[in-house]
Design a protein around this motif. Structure first.
Motif: not given
Lengths: 202, 314
Positions: B108-125
């Protein structure tokens, strides 16, 4: 004789356990990936269903009903079905290890397959209501035909899924979703058999 | 009286079925090789499925019946291979122990995020939503699907969602590899230490913009390596572990520190805690600024309204 044929047709089409009563969906989705294991599973379920109809009828008519402890039907039916499945498992492991391997975990799962308990319960309800003079042979017929209906649904589904494997499906629908959609459409098609024969208890 | 009949009948029925099954078991018993049980007892009982069989019981059957290789069990390692070789009269196979490595260290600190993900806690989702919340389309999603897939508790996840393989704990079972939607978990020889923890195939410029620890393909490591063990291909430094001597020359020169060795637990957690505090402070400042800006806006608006009212009254 005509009654037996009516029972058979009703159990396979109108009252198909998978596609109109929505019982036994676990093996329907789980074992329908390959045609040969689907046929094996269908035969195993048919065998257990017929035997279960046979045994549950005897236990109900000669033990539970005379002693007026019919409220124990579910627990004793589960007992019967579980023992039967164990027996089938042993027989299969001895005489057909390949089928035993192919069915895998789904074979012991027949124990808790609601379709089999459903057949037993429906038989007993039909016997009680006495609408169709439901006797021993008709119960057996109903069990066997319900198993045949289950096999039919399973085999149709396996055939569909084997083709689905090679078709161009959008990524989001791949696997289980497209299977559920196909199952729903099949169930819709089976609604077309409605009122073909009426053997139901409400 | 009724309850007596109930107990008697159901009890007798179960006794009958039990006896019947016991009889059937005797008659229909399938003879099994006693060695299968012996072999199963010395397997690790992790039931990870890395051998390709359903659990350790399955592998023991495979070993005896199908005569498969004795080197299929990564969690057992060399010890197990030696034991099995003695037990089954086979030659010891020296396989190279492998470990899993996650080729991304952006958090979270080193790489930029496009949006805040608040969905199911699963990478594939998460990947179904525009390929995950990171700007980098190659990087770790950071929701820990591999952490949950690991049967040996060998993958850690820090507070700012950096996922690290705890290398001493990793058994090389490959359970985590297929789970990753980005395919950035690679199996590498366990004796190696240094790796490039970046998978970005983007050019240096874009990578630098969205990630502080991404490989920018600057080729400094390639030049620093005396043993010709690093090649930059497709804007990503790739190691040839047959040539690498772990001299650490490359880790020193790497500007974004994407080339590094696995770090011990304490260091990593310390780093992430400090980072978390920084991150939280920065967020707080941002929020405060927003609130202040809003206040100013509302103040000016209310002032205007009052002035207009005064005008109307006048």
């Amino acid at each position: 004789m005509g009654e037996y044929i009516a029972i058979m047709i009703a159990a396979i089409t109108v009252n198909n356990y998978v596609l109109t009563k929505f019982l036994g969906l676990c093996p329907f989705i789980g074992v329908s990936k390959k045609l040969d294991s689907a046929i094996g599973m269908g035969l195993a379920v048919t065998f257990v269903m017929t035997l279960a109809s046979f045994a549950t009828y005897l236990v109900y008519v000669f033990i539970l009903d005379p002693l007026s402890i019919t409220y124990l039907d579910t627990i004793s039916f589960i007992l019967i079905i579980a023992s039967l499945v164990q027996l089938v498992e042993m027989v299969l492991e001895k005489f057909s290890p390949h089928l035993y391997k192919a069915l895998g975990v789904y074979l012991p799962l027949i124990t808790t397959n609601c379709a089999i308990l459903g057949v037993a319960q429906l038989n007993i309800q039909l016997v009680q209501s006495d609408q169709y003079a439901f006797g021993f042979m008709k119960c057996l017929m109903n069990g066997f035909a319900s198993g045949a209906g289950f096999t039919l649904a399973l085999v149709l589904m396996a055939g569909l899924r084997e083709r689905l494997e090679f078709s161009n499906i959008p990524a989001v629908f791949k696997g289980a979703p497209v299977t559920f959609i196909a199952a729903g459409l099949m169930a819709l098609a089976f609604q077309g058999f409605d009122k073909l024969v009426t053997i139901t208890v409400n | 009286m009724l309850i007596f009949w109930a107990i008697l009948s159901v009890g007798l029925l179960s006794l009958l079925f039990g006896l019947g099954l016991a009889l059937a078991h005797r008659k229909l018993a399938v003879e099994k090789d006693p060695k299968i049980q012996e072999v199963e007892d010395i397997l690790p009982q992790a039931n990870c499925g890395a051998c390709g069989y359903p659990g350790c019981a399955g592998y023991s059957v495979g070993l005896i019946v199908d005569d498969v290789g004795i080197d299929l069990c990564p969690p057992g390692g060399k010890k197990l291979i030696k034991k099995l070789a003695v037990m089954l009269d086979k030659e010891v196979i020296e396989g190279e122990p492998m470990i899993a490595r996650i080729h991304c260290s952006g958090d979270l600190r080193t790489a930029k995020q496009k949006y805040n993900y608040n969905g199911i806690n699963d990478c594939n989702q998460a990947v179904a939503m525009f390929g995950g919340s990171k700007v980098c389309s190659y990087g770790c999603v950071g929701l820990g699907s591999c952490v949950r897939a690991c049967a040996f508790d060998a993958i850690d996840i820090t507070k700012d969602l950096d996922v690290i393989v705890n290398e001493p704990k990793c058994t090389g079972c490959t359970l985590c590899v297929p789970v990753c939607p980005k395919d950035i978990i690679h199996m590498e020889p366990a004796k190696t230490e240094i790796f490039n923890s970046c998978s970005s195939l983007d050019k240096g410029g874009p990578t630098k913009k969205y990630c502080n620890v991404g490989c920018t393909a600057c080729k400094l490591c390639e030049k620093a390596c005396e043993y010709d063990a690093i090649k930059v291909e497709n804007y990503l430094a790739i190691f040839d572990y047959e040539k690498c001597t772990h001299c650490n020359d490359c880790t020193v020169v790497c500007p974004p520190e994407s080339i590094h060795a696995w770090m011990p637990d304490e260091l990593k957690s310390e780093r992430s805690e400090i980072a978390l505090v920084d991150y939280a402070k920065a967020q707080l400042e941002k929020d405060n600024k927003k609130v202040e800006a809003k206040k100013v806006d509302t103040d000016s608006e209310s002032n205007k309204e009052e002035k207009e009212k005064e005008k109307v009254e006048a």
